[in-house]
Design a protein around this motif. Structure first.
Motif, PDB file in Angstrom:
ATOM      1  N   ILE A 180      -7.393  18.950  21.916  1.00  0.00           N
ATOM      2  CA  ILE A 180      -6.728  19.570  20.768  1.00  0.00           C
ATOM      3  C   ILE A 180      -5.717  18.584  20.175  1.00  0.00           C
ATOM      4  N   ALA A 181      -5.796  18.394  18.857  1.00  0.00           N
ATOM      5  CA  ALA A 181      -4.828  17.527  18.177  1.00  0.00           C
ATOM      6  C   ALA A 181      -3.751  18.407  17.555  1.00  0.00           C
ATOM      7  N   VAL A 182      -2.481  17.990  17.689  1.00  0.00           N
ATOM      8  CA  VAL A 182      -1.385  18.699  17.017  1.00  0.00           C
ATOM      9  C   VAL A 182      -0.498  17.661  16.361  1.00  0.00           C
ATOM     10  N   GLY A 183       0.223  18.078  15.355  1.00  0.00           N
ATOM     11  CA  GLY A 183       1.107  17.107  14.731  1.00  0.00           C
ATOM     12  C   GLY A 183       2.015  17.726  13.696  1.00  0.00           C
ATOM     13  N   LEU A 184       3.011  16.936  13.364  1.00  0.00           N
ATOM     14  CA  LEU A 184       3.926  17.274  12.288  1.00  0.00           C
ATOM     15  C   LEU A 184       3.744  16.178  11.245  1.00  0.00           C
ATOM     16  N   ILE A 185       3.495  16.575  10.013  1.00  0.00           N
ATOM     17  CA  ILE A 185       3.151  15.621   8.971  1.00  0.00           C
ATOM     18  C   ILE A 185       4.164  15.742   7.835  1.00  0.00           C
ATOM     19  N   GLY A 186       4.712  14.603   7.425  1.00  0.00           N
ATOM     20  CA  GLY A 186       5.570  14.597   6.249  1.00  0.00           C
ATOM     21  C   GLY A 186       4.728  14.950   5.041  1.00  0.00           C
ATOM     22  N   ARG A 187       5.141  15.994   4.311  1.00  0.00           N
ATOM     23  CA  ARG A 187       4.233  16.551   3.314  1.00  0.00           C
ATOM     24  C   ARG A 187       4.109  15.666   2.078  1.00  0.00           C
ATOM     25  N   THR A 198      -5.796  13.017  16.470  1.00  0.00           N
ATOM     26  CA  THR A 198      -5.997  12.423  15.151  1.00  0.00           C
ATOM     27  C   THR A 198      -5.778  13.443  14.062  1.00  0.00           C
ATOM     28  N   PHE A 199      -5.369  12.918  12.909  1.00  0.00           N
ATOM     29  CA  PHE A 199      -5.109  13.761  11.759  1.00  0.00           C
ATOM     30  C   PHE A 199      -5.953  13.287  10.603  1.00  0.00           C
ATOM     31  N   ASP A 200      -6.527  14.254   9.882  1.00  0.00           N
ATOM     32  CA  ASP A 200      -7.362  13.923   8.732  1.00  0.00           C
ATOM     33  C   ASP A 200      -6.619  14.329   7.459  1.00  0.00           C
ATOM     34  N   GLN A 201      -6.383  13.334   6.572  1.00  0.00           N
ATOM     35  CA  GLN A 201      -5.654  13.608   5.323  1.00  0.00           C
ATOM     36  C   GLN A 201      -6.299  14.744   4.531  1.00  0.00           C
ATOM     37  N   ALA A 202      -7.605  14.905   4.696  1.00  0.00           N
ATOM     38  CA  ALA A 202      -8.330  15.938   3.943  1.00  0.00           C
ATOM     39  C   ALA A 202      -7.769  17.331   4.238  1.00  0.00           C
ATOM     40  N   ASP A 219     -16.624  19.768  11.516  1.00  0.00           N
ATOM     41  CA  ASP A 219     -16.260  18.925  12.654  1.00  0.00           C
ATOM     42  C   ASP A 219     -15.135  19.532  13.471  1.00  0.00           C
ATOM     43  N   HIS A 220     -14.180  20.117  12.750  1.00  0.00           N
ATOM     44  CA  HIS A 220     -12.982  20.625  13.400  1.00  0.00           C
ATOM     45  C   HIS A 220     -12.662  22.031  12.925  1.00  0.00           C
ATOM     46  N   VAL A 221     -12.088  22.794  13.852  1.00  0.00           N
ATOM     47  CA  VAL A 221     -11.436  24.045  13.474  1.00  0.00           C
ATOM     48  C   VAL A 221      -9.958  23.705  13.332  1.00  0.00           C
ATOM     49  N   VAL A 222      -9.404  23.941  12.136  1.00  0.00           N
ATOM     50  CA  VAL A 222      -8.073  23.434  11.817  1.00  0.00           C
ATOM     51  C   VAL A 222      -7.176  24.547  11.285  1.00  0.00           C
ATOM     52  N   ALA A 223      -5.910  24.500  11.694  1.00  0.00           N
ATOM     53  CA  ALA A 223      -4.908  25.367  11.069  1.00  0.00           C
ATOM     54  C   ALA A 223      -3.780  24.470  10.576  1.00  0.00           C
ATOM     55  N   VAL A 224      -3.344  24.671   9.334  1.00  0.00           N
ATOM     56  CA  VAL A 224      -2.220  23.910   8.776  1.00  0.00           C
ATOM     57  C   VAL A 224      -1.180  24.922   8.282  1.00  0.00           C
ATOM     58  N   PHE A 235       0.174  21.033  12.008  1.00  0.00           N
ATOM     59  CA  PHE A 235      -1.252  21.376  12.093  1.00  0.00           C
ATOM     60  C   PHE A 235      -1.688  21.352  13.556  1.00  0.00           C
ATOM     61  N   ALA A 236      -2.807  22.022  13.792  1.00  0.00           N
ATOM     62  CA  ALA A 236      -3.502  21.914  15.081  1.00  0.00           C
ATOM     63  C   ALA A 236      -4.988  21.913  14.776  1.00  0.00           C
ATOM     64  N   ALA A 237      -5.736  21.116  15.508  1.00  0.00           N
ATOM     65  CA  ALA A 237      -7.174  21.004  15.246  1.00  0.00           C
ATOM     66  C   ALA A 237      -7.918  20.825  16.558  1.00  0.00           C
ATOM     67  N   VAL A 238      -9.092  21.464  16.612  1.00  0.00           N
ATOM     68  CA  VAL A 238      -9.922  21.270  17.799  1.00  0.00           C
ATOM     69  C   VAL A 238     -11.309  20.856  17.320  1.00  0.00           C
ATOM     70  N   PRO A 239     -11.900  19.836  17.929  1.00  0.00           N
ATOM     71  CA  PRO A 239     -13.225  19.404  17.480  1.00  0.00           C
ATOM     72  C   PRO A 239     -14.297  20.451  17.792  1.00  0.00           C
ATOM     73  N   ALA A 240     -15.265  20.558  16.874  1.00  0.00           N
ATOM     74  CA  ALA A 240     -16.332  21.543  17.040  1.00  0.00           C
ATOM     75  C   ALA A 240     -17.122  21.314  18.321  1.00  0.00           C
ATOM     76  N   VAL A 241     -17.184  20.066  18.754  1.00  0.00           N
ATOM     77  CA  VAL A 241     -17.990  19.788  19.959  1.00  0.00           C
ATOM     78  C   VAL A 241     -17.477  20.566  21.159  1.00  0.00           C
ATOM     79  N   SER A 242     -16.156  20.814  21.190  1.00  0.00           N
ATOM     80  CA  SER A 242     -15.671  21.545  22.353  1.00  0.00           C
ATOM     81  C   SER A 242     -15.999  23.029  22.232  1.00  0.00           C
ATOM     82  N   ILE A 243     -16.202  23.503  20.977  1.00  0.00           N
ATOM     83  CA  ILE A 243     -16.724  24.870  20.804  1.00  0.00           C
ATOM     84  C   ILE A 243     -18.156  24.904  21.274  1.00  0.00           C
ATOM     85  N   GLU A 244     -18.877  23.876  20.860  1.00  0.00           N
ATOM     86  CA  GLU A 244     -20.294  23.839  21.218  1.00  0.00           C
ATOM     87  C   GLU A 244     -20.495  23.764  22.726  1.00  0.00           C
ATOM     88  N   ALA A 245     -19.544  23.151  23.398  1.00  0.00           N
ATOM     89  CA  ALA A 245     -19.638  23.101  24.855  1.00  0.00           C
ATOM     90  C   ALA A 245     -19.623  24.511  25.428  1.00  0.00           C
TER      91      ALA A 245
END
Ligand code: G
Ligand code: G
Ligand code: MN
Length: 547
Positions: A180-187, A198-202, A219-224, A235-245
């Motif tokens: 799981i990726a988490v982060g604080l991003i300057g807006r 990792t964080f995706d600017q998208a 690819d990811h389930v994301v909450a911002v 934000f927090a994001a989890v890659p879909a592959v771990s769902i698929e697992a």
């Protein structure tokens, strides 16, 4: 009776196999789909929770920073690092649970902090960005004696007052959730302030002007989540592959069960289909190999119990011992055009077994079942005349049974029946009451006998309404001067009911089951020793054999 042709049956069975496969595959696929949706929804909720936690901590940190800056604002630029100032910074850091320390930055040099004076000053470089609400942020600053940790330095613009934030403190929201990726991003700067993974600017782009989004980009389930007070988002994001697992574990259970169920079902359908489609071929071989034989079920005079006739019933026993039921293979024979050969085989067997019978039993009758398809061809006349010759039959000795359904097949059937009657053969309507129940044909067609179907006889003494119908059939038959044969008599009560209402003849296990010709003959001879029998009563036009 179904009248499907062979290609139609093949198609229908192929459809049945496909339907069976779909019937199994669909629930498996649907449950996998639902499991996936469910697991995405769960992950989405989890990510939202994490993002909210990060945001809450960051907002707390911001509030504490602003409070500390307020306390520090009366700085004398000449002595920003006096012992009094350092004590103040130490006290402020102590009461804050989010700030690691406080410091004084001059230009791009860190002069002192709540830990003491830096000598020489620590170069910290220019701010990485300026937050929209006033505040300069430096990221990844290493402090002397604490190597390896990149601190976040937030300074109030124009004052040099600076807070030291440990990045892990902001992100300390999860225990051991590796991917799981988490982060604080300057807006407005679109820069990570604290980041794990990792964080995706998208994702930030997707947020736009909204304060919160939950998204699944494949690819990811994301909450911002955007802060209401500061210029940053969490934000927090989890890659879909771990769902698929997780899904693979579900699938590992579901798919084999589905596959086995599907295979069993498809095999069963296929087996039945093959058997069905194979019946004509099997029947052809059976006719060649003589697997077809005939049993005779006696027809009795209900008053005397004497055997007055018998119905020939086709039988098929395969070489492997399996018996094929006529109510199953006769319809197949009709559909596949083999019924003529079955009828011929039966007539041939009866002709052989009952050769010369009527010379010895002039008052007896033999009944053959004919299909409506038999009646569509002229061969049936020859067939029965040949049978009459071989058995020594005279008028009234031979009966053909035709179902109601068979009778309404059109004018050709009517004229064929007339021809049969002219040659002294009696016509019986089989399974009477189960077919078209339009009785008009009884007046237009010349028939001699009605066979009351077993399903009616079964209701005698059990179902008042239907046994009333039996009474009506009996009255009607009498009005039309038709002979009556009740089928499937099993109980004394049924026998009494029918006899009281003047039904002449009956068939059923109460008297005798279908039997081999030898057994029929033996029974007849035993009865001859006791007394005479008779033939079914007929309407005026037909001449009973005993007359
Ligand atoms: O006695 P049994 O269970 O075999 O009779 C089943 C059905 O098969 C009955 O409806 C009977 O009329 C029919 N049947 C029996 N023998 C023949 C036959 O030789 N030809 C035709 N067309 N039908 C028959
Ligand atoms: O041709 P028809 O549809 O009438 O066929 C008669 C069928 O009924 C045959 O299958 C025959 O074996 C069966 N049958 C004859 N008498 C009885 C009986 O008393 N009870 C039952 N259950 N079946 C009978
Ligand atoms: Mn019959």
């Amino acid at each position: 009776m179904s009248t499907w042709s062979l290609p139609e049956r093949t198609l229908a069975l192929a459809v049945a196999v496909v339907v069976a496969l779909v019937a199994v595959a669909a629930p498996v696929l649907a449950s996998l789909y639902l499991a996936r949706q469910q697991s995405i929804a769960e992950q989405q909720a989890h990510m939202a929770q994490l993002a909210r936690d990060v945001l809450r901590r960051s907002d707390q940190t911001r509030t504490q920073l602003i409070e500390a800056f307020e306390q520090m604002k009366d700085v004398d630029p000449a002595t920003p690092c006096s012992p009094g100032r350092i004590r103040l910074m130490g006290r402020l850091a102590l009461v804050s649970d989010q700030l690691q320390g406080l410091a004084y930055v001059d230009g791009d040099r860190l002069l002192c902090s709540s830990f003491g004076v830096f000598d020489p000053p620590v170069p910290v470089g220019a701010p990485h960005y300026r937050a929209a609400y006033g505040g300069e942020v430096r990221i990844g600053v290493e402090l002397p004696a604490i190597p390896g940790t990149g601190f976040i330095l937030v300074s109030r613009i124009g004052t040099g007052s600076t807070g030291i934030v440990h990045p892990r403190l902001l992100l300390d929201v999860l225990t051991e959730e590796g991917d799981i990726a988490v982060g604080l991003i300057g807006r407005s700067a679109r820069r990570p302030i604290a980041l794990r993974g990792t964080f995706d600017q998208a994702w930030l782009t997707a947020l736009g002007d909204r304060s919160a989004i939950d998204l699944f980009d494949g690819d990811h389930v994301v909450a911002v989540r955007r802060s209401n007070i500061g210029d940053y988002v969490a934000f927090a994001a989890v890659p879909a592959v771990s769902i698929e697992a997780g899904l693979r574990r579900t699938a590992a259970v579901l798919v084999p069960i589905g596959a086995v169920a599907g295979a069993v079902l498809a095999f069963a359908v296929f087996y039945v289909a093959r058997l069905q489609l194979g019946v004509p071929a099997l029947l052809k071989a059976a006719l060649r190999r003589g697997e077809i034989f005939v049993e005779y079920q006696p027809v009795v005079d209900l008053r005397t119990g004497a055997w007055v006739g018998a119905e020939a019933l086709v039988r098929w026993q395969r070489r492997n011992g399996e018996t094929m039921r006529p109510d199953l293979f006769i319809p197949v024979a009709e559909e596949s055009g083999l019924i003529g050969r079955v009828t011929e085989a039966v007539a041939d067997i009866v002709g052989r077994e009952a050769a010369g019978l009527f010379a010895r039993q002039p008052g007896f009758h033999l009944a053959l079942n004919l299909s409506s398809i038999d009646l569509a061809s002229d061969r049936v006349l020859d067939l029965l005349q040949r049978l009459a010759v071989r058995t020594g039959a005279r008028a009234g000795n031979l009966v053909v049974e035709i179902t109601e359904r068979g009778l309404v097949r059109g004018p050709a059937v009517g004229s064929r029946l007339e021809a049969l009657r002219r040659s002294g053969i009696l016509i019986a309507i089989d399974d009477f009451g189960t077919g078209y129940s339009s009785l008009s044909y009884l007046k237009t067609l010349e028939v001699d006998l009605l066979k009351i179907d077993k399903s009616f006889v079964d209701t005698i003494g059990r179902d008042a309404v239907t046994s009333h119908v039996v009474s009506q059939i009996i009255e009607m038959a009498k009005g039309l001067k038709l002979g009556l044969i009740a089928e499937g008599i099993e109980q004394e009560q049924q026998l009494r009911f029918l006899r009281e209402r003047g039904v002449d003849f009956g068939q059923g296990w109460r008297f005798a089951r279908p039997m081999a010709f030898d057994a029929l003959l033996a029974g007849l001879e035993a009865q001859a020793a006791a007394g005479p029998g008779g033939t079914p009563a007929t309407r005026s036009g037909a001449r009973p054999a005993s007359a």
